[in-house]
Design a protein around this motif. Structure first.
Motif, PDB file in Angstrom:
ATOM      1  N   TRP A 332     -42.266   1.673  34.339  1.00  0.00           N
ATOM      2  CA  TRP A 332     -43.007   1.883  33.144  1.00  0.00           C
ATOM      3  C   TRP A 332     -43.971   2.890  32.959  1.00  0.00           C
ATOM      4  CZ3 TRP A 332     -41.558   0.782  28.435  1.00  0.00           C
ATOM      5  CH2 TRP A 332     -42.428   0.885  27.371  1.00  0.00           C
ATOM      6  N   LYS A 340     -41.622   5.360  25.890  1.00  0.00           N
ATOM      7  CA  LYS A 340     -42.083   3.927  25.993  1.00  0.00           C
ATOM      8  C   LYS A 340     -42.395   3.766  24.404  1.00  0.00           C
ATOM      9  CE  LYS A 340     -44.997   5.091  29.871  1.00  0.00           C
ATOM     10  NZ  LYS A 340     -46.549   5.273  30.327  1.00  0.00           N
ATOM     11  N   LEU A 344     -40.704  -0.113  23.190  1.00  0.00           N
ATOM     12  CA  LEU A 344     -41.734  -0.926  22.469  1.00  0.00           C
ATOM     13  C   LEU A 344     -41.149  -1.515  21.131  1.00  0.00           C
ATOM     14  CD1 LEU A 344     -45.133   0.087  23.841  1.00  0.00           C
ATOM     15  CD2 LEU A 344     -43.839  -1.831  24.469  1.00  0.00           C
ATOM     16  N   ARG A 345     -40.945  -0.260  20.414  1.00  0.00           N
ATOM     17  CA  ARG A 345     -40.758  -0.476  18.747  1.00  0.00           C
ATOM     18  C   ARG A 345     -39.296  -1.330  18.631  1.00  0.00           C
ATOM     19  NH1 ARG A 345     -42.968   5.058  15.941  1.00  0.00           N
ATOM     20  NH2 ARG A 345     -45.052   4.449  16.296  1.00  0.00           N
ATOM     21  N   TYR A 348     -38.549  -4.316  22.800  1.00  0.00           N
ATOM     22  CA  TYR A 348     -39.491  -4.995  23.628  1.00  0.00           C
ATOM     23  C   TYR A 348     -39.279  -6.551  23.541  1.00  0.00           C
ATOM     24  CZ  TYR A 348     -43.707  -6.933  25.628  1.00  0.00           C
ATOM     25  OH  TYR A 348     -44.386  -7.892  26.470  1.00  0.00           O
ATOM     26  N   ARG A 349     -39.286  -7.007  22.307  1.00  0.00           N
ATOM     27  CA  ARG A 349     -39.224  -8.454  21.953  1.00  0.00           C
ATOM     28  C   ARG A 349     -37.892  -8.895  22.540  1.00  0.00           C
ATOM     29  NH1 ARG A 349     -43.659 -10.744  20.292  1.00  0.00           N
ATOM     30  NH2 ARG A 349     -45.323  -9.477  19.323  1.00  0.00           N
ATOM     31  N   GLU A 415     -49.133  -8.486  22.288  1.00  0.00           N
ATOM     32  CA  GLU A 415     -48.833  -8.192  23.509  1.00  0.00           C
ATOM     33  C   GLU A 415     -50.290  -7.124  23.927  1.00  0.00           C
ATOM     34  OE1 GLU A 415     -46.986  -9.593  25.678  1.00  0.00           O
ATOM     35  OE2 GLU A 415     -45.993 -10.629  23.794  1.00  0.00           O
ATOM     36  N   HIS A 440     -51.116   1.190  23.982  1.00  0.00           N
ATOM     37  CA  HIS A 440     -50.417   0.150  23.435  1.00  0.00           C
ATOM     38  C   HIS A 440     -50.734  -1.168  23.904  1.00  0.00           C
ATOM     39  CE1 HIS A 440     -47.624   3.549  23.075  1.00  0.00           C
ATOM     40  NE2 HIS A 440     -47.334   3.740  24.252  1.00  0.00           N
ATOM     41  N   GLY A 471     -49.471  -2.351  28.441  1.00  0.00           N
ATOM     42  CA  GLY A 471     -49.455  -1.104  28.219  1.00  0.00           C
ATOM     43  C   GLY A 471     -49.385  -0.090  29.255  1.00  0.00           C
ATOM     44  N   PHE A 474     -45.294  -2.729  32.094  1.00  0.00           N
ATOM     45  CA  PHE A 474     -44.172  -3.352  31.054  1.00  0.00           C
ATOM     46  C   PHE A 474     -44.209  -4.812  30.967  1.00  0.00           C
ATOM     47  CE2 PHE A 474     -40.049  -4.636  29.397  1.00  0.00           C
ATOM     48  CZ  PHE A 474     -40.074  -4.004  28.295  1.00  0.00           C
TER      49      PHE A 474
END
Length: 512
Positions: A332, A340, A344-345, A348-349, A415, A440, A471, A474
Motif C-alpha cells: 500500500w 490509493k 479507497l473510494r 475499499y469496503r 477507518e 486517509h 492510511g 491498507f
C-alpha cells in the motif's frame, strides 16, 4: 533489577498482547515495560470482552495466533481448554472449520498476555500495568514524557501508541433517544431489555450487524429485524479453509519489484497478482467480477450464492484473503497517491467485506431468517428519525418507509478515525510536531518500522500499532497484521537501542 530501556505502551488490547508476546521472545537486554489501559477490558479490548458465546471470531484458529511464526499457538490453547471443559465450541455446521466464541478468544488473549509478562519478568524485565488514560505526551531530547493527569507523568525511552478503534458512529444523531442503542457491546447487556416481539432496526450491515442479529435470535427474539445501510453489502461468506502459500505476492517480492523506484502503479501489482493466480490455477477475472458487481447484485442473492460456494475448489478468494493482510501493508505505501484514493473510494469496503468474511454457519442463519420473513435488508437508507410518540421512522431511497420500535447502531467508526479517548494525546503530539495526521486517516508512519513520522522524518522513539496506522497501511486490524507489525516494532526498538548503547560506549573515555 535491570536498568535497561523503558517502553511505554498506550493501550492494552489485542494489539498490545501481540507486541508483548513478540518482546518476550526477543533477545534484547532486559528493561522495563509499562502498559496504560483505563478500560476494564484489559487485553480483551472492545471486541473480545466477556459476553455471550453466540458471538464468534470470523477466522479459523491459525489466523488468530498472537505468536509470530507459530500459527498453531491458539489452536493448541483451544485443544487444552477442550480437554479441561469437555466441550469443543465453535465448530461451523457447514464447513467444519472452527470459529471460537469471541469471549473464549478474549480468555486466550488474557492468558497469552500474562504468560508473556511472566516470561519478561523471568528475564529480568520490570512490568507495570497502569489503569489510567494517557492524556498528553511531550517529546524530550532522548525520551518521551507521558502524562496521565495533573502532576502525574512518566518518561520512557520508547513509546508505542496502540489505542485501538473508535466506538460506533451515531450517523443520525439519535444519541439519548429512548430505544436507541449507540454501542451494542456487550450484547448481553445492551440488548437485554428488547422485547421479543419488537421491531428492531439495525443501522449497518457489517460484522457488527451480523453479531446483533445472531444474538437477538439466540435470545428467542420473534419480532421483525431490519438491516439498514446505504449499500446493503453484507460481509462475504468464508469458504472452507484451504492452505494458501503465496509465491509471488509476498512482502519480499514486492519490495524487490519496487527497488529503485519511488512508487508502484496498480498495474505493477496486478502483474504480480496475475502470476500468483496463474501458478495456483485460480481465476483472477472471477475475483475482479466479484468486487465490481457487489452493488449490482441483490444482497440476498449474493448471500445465497456465496453460501453455495462454501465448498468451492476455486482458490481466488482464498488467495485474496491471504494476500491483503499479509502483503497489503507492504504494498500500500508504495502505490501512487491518485491510485490509493481511487481504491479507497471505489473498492475499499468491498475488499474488506471479502477479506473479513463471516463464518458460513452465521450466513446460513441469516438466510434462514430472510426466507422465514423475519429478517429484511434495506439498502439506500436515507434517514432515521425519532417518531413523535415512540419508536423511529425509517426512510429509504426507493420510498420504503416504516416504523421500528428499537434502533441499534452497528456503523463502524470511519477507518483510521482516532478514538475520542486518544484525541488529546494525539493532538499533543501533533502540536509538538512529533506526529502528523495521514490524509486517509490515522497517523503518518514509516512502513518498515511503524515509527511515527513528522515532515517525513521517522522518530525512533515513537511507534504506532493497529488502527492508528490506517492510511499509511491498507490493512491494520487483523491479528496476522498486528503480529507482523509487532515484530517490526520490537526489532526497530532493539536495533535503535543497541545503536545508542554502542555510540555511548565509543564516546566513553578509556581508563588509564
Amino acid at each position: 533489577m535491570s536498568s535497561g530501556i523503558s517502553i511505554g505502551v498506550v493501550g492494552g488490547g489485542a494489539a498490545t498482547v501481540c507486541l508483548i508476546d513478540a518482546l518476550a521472545r526477543s533477545e534484547g537486554d532486559p528493561g522495563g515495560i509499562t502498559v496504560f489501559e483505563p478500560s476494564p477490558h484489559l487485553w480483551r479490548g472492545r471486541a473480545y470482552q466477556v459476553d455471550t458465546e453466540t458471538l464468534r471470531v470470523n477466522a479459523p484458529p491459525d489466523d488468530m495466533s498472537v505468536r509470530a511464526g507459530d500459527p498453531g499457538h491458539f489452536e493448541r490453547w483451544l485443544e487444552t481448554r477442550d480437554r479441561v471443559t469437555g466441550v469443543r465450541q465453535g465448530v461451523d455446521r457447514m464447513s467444519g472449520a472452527r470459529f471460537a466464541p469471541r469471549p473464549v478468544y478474549g480468555a486466550y488473549l488474557e492468558e497469552s498476555a500474562y504468560a508473556a509478562l511472566a516470561e519478561l519478568r523471568r528475564k529480568g524485565w520490570r512490568v507495570d500495568i497502569i489503569g489510567e488514560a494517557v492524556t498528553s505526551a511531550a517529546r524530550l531530547a532522548d525520551r518521551v514524557l507521558l502524562r496521565t493527569g495533573p502532576g502525574s507523568s512518566r518518561a520512557f525511552d520508547y513509546v508505542v501508541l496502540s489505542v485501538g478503534g473508535d466506538s460506533p458512529k451515531d450517523v443520525y444523531g439519535l444519541g439519548g433517544t429512548p430505544g436507541f442503542v449507540g454501542d451494542p457491546y456487550p450484547v448481553s447487556g445492551a440488548l437485554g431489555d428488547i422485547g421479543e416481539d419488537e421491531h428492531v432496526a439495525v443501522i449497518g450491515s457489517g460484522l457488527t450487524a451480523v453479531d446483533i442479529v445472531l444474538s437477538l435470535v439466540s435470545r428467542g427474539h420473534q419480532g421483525p429485524i431490519s438491516l439498514l445501510s446505504r449499500r446493503g453489502v453484507l460481509p462475504g461468506v468464508r469458504q472452507r479453509p484451504v492452505h494458501v502459500e503465496l509465491r509471488h505476492l509476498t512482502p519480499d517480492r514486492m519490495r524487490g519489484t519496487a527497488k529503485g523506484r519511488r512508487e508502484l502503479a496498480v498495474e505493477d501489482v496486478a502483474a504480480v497478482l496475475r502470476a500468483e493466480f496463474r501458478d495456483a490455477g485460480a481465476d483472477l477475472d472471477a475475483v475482479i467480477h466479484e468486487i465490481i458487481r457487489v452493488d449490482l447484485e441483490d444482497p440476498v442473492d449474493r448471500l445465497r450464492r456465496q453460501i453455495d460456494e462454501v465448498d468451492s475448489p476455486r482458490m481466488g478468494l482464498r488467495i485474496l484473503q491471504r494476500a491483503v493482510p499479509e502483503t497489503g501493508p507492504d504494498v500500500w505505501p508504495m502505490l501512487r497517491e491518485a491510485e490509493k484514493i481511487q481504491v479507497l473510494r471505489a473498492h475499499y469496503r468491498t475488499i474488506m467485506s471479502l477479506c473479513c468474511p463471516m463464518p458460513p454457519g452465521s450466513a446460513a442463519v441469516l438466510l434462514e431468517l430472510v426466507e422465514a420473513g423475519q429478517l429484511e435488508m434495506f439498502s439506500g437508507l436515507l434517514d432515521v428519525t425519532p417518531a413523535e410518540d415512540s419508536g423511529f421512522d425509517v426512510l429509504a431511497a426507493d420510498g420504503t418507509a416504516f416504523r421500528a420500535d428499537r434502533v441499534i447502531s452497528a456503523v463502524n467508526a470511519a477507518e483510521g478515525r482516532i478514538p475520542a479517548g486518544a484525541m488529546p494525546l494525539v493532538t499533543s503530539l501533533i502540536r509538538a510536531r512529533a506526529a502528523s495526521r495521514h490524509p486517509h486517516g490515522g497517523l503518518q508512519l514509516a512502513r518498515a518500522t511503524s515509527r511515527l513520522t513528522s515532515n517525513g522524518r521517522p522518530d525512533p522513539r515513537l511507534y504506532g500499532l493497529g488502527n492508528i496506522a490506517a492510511g499509511t497501511l491498507f490493512f491494520t486490524f487483523g491479528i496476522p497484521s498486528l503480529v507482523d507489525r509487532s515484530q517490526d516494532i520490537v526489532a526497530a526498538i532493539l536495533e535503535h537501542s543497541a545503536t545508542v548503547q554502542a555510540a555511548r560506549g565509543e564516546a566513553e573515555p578509556v581508563a588509564a
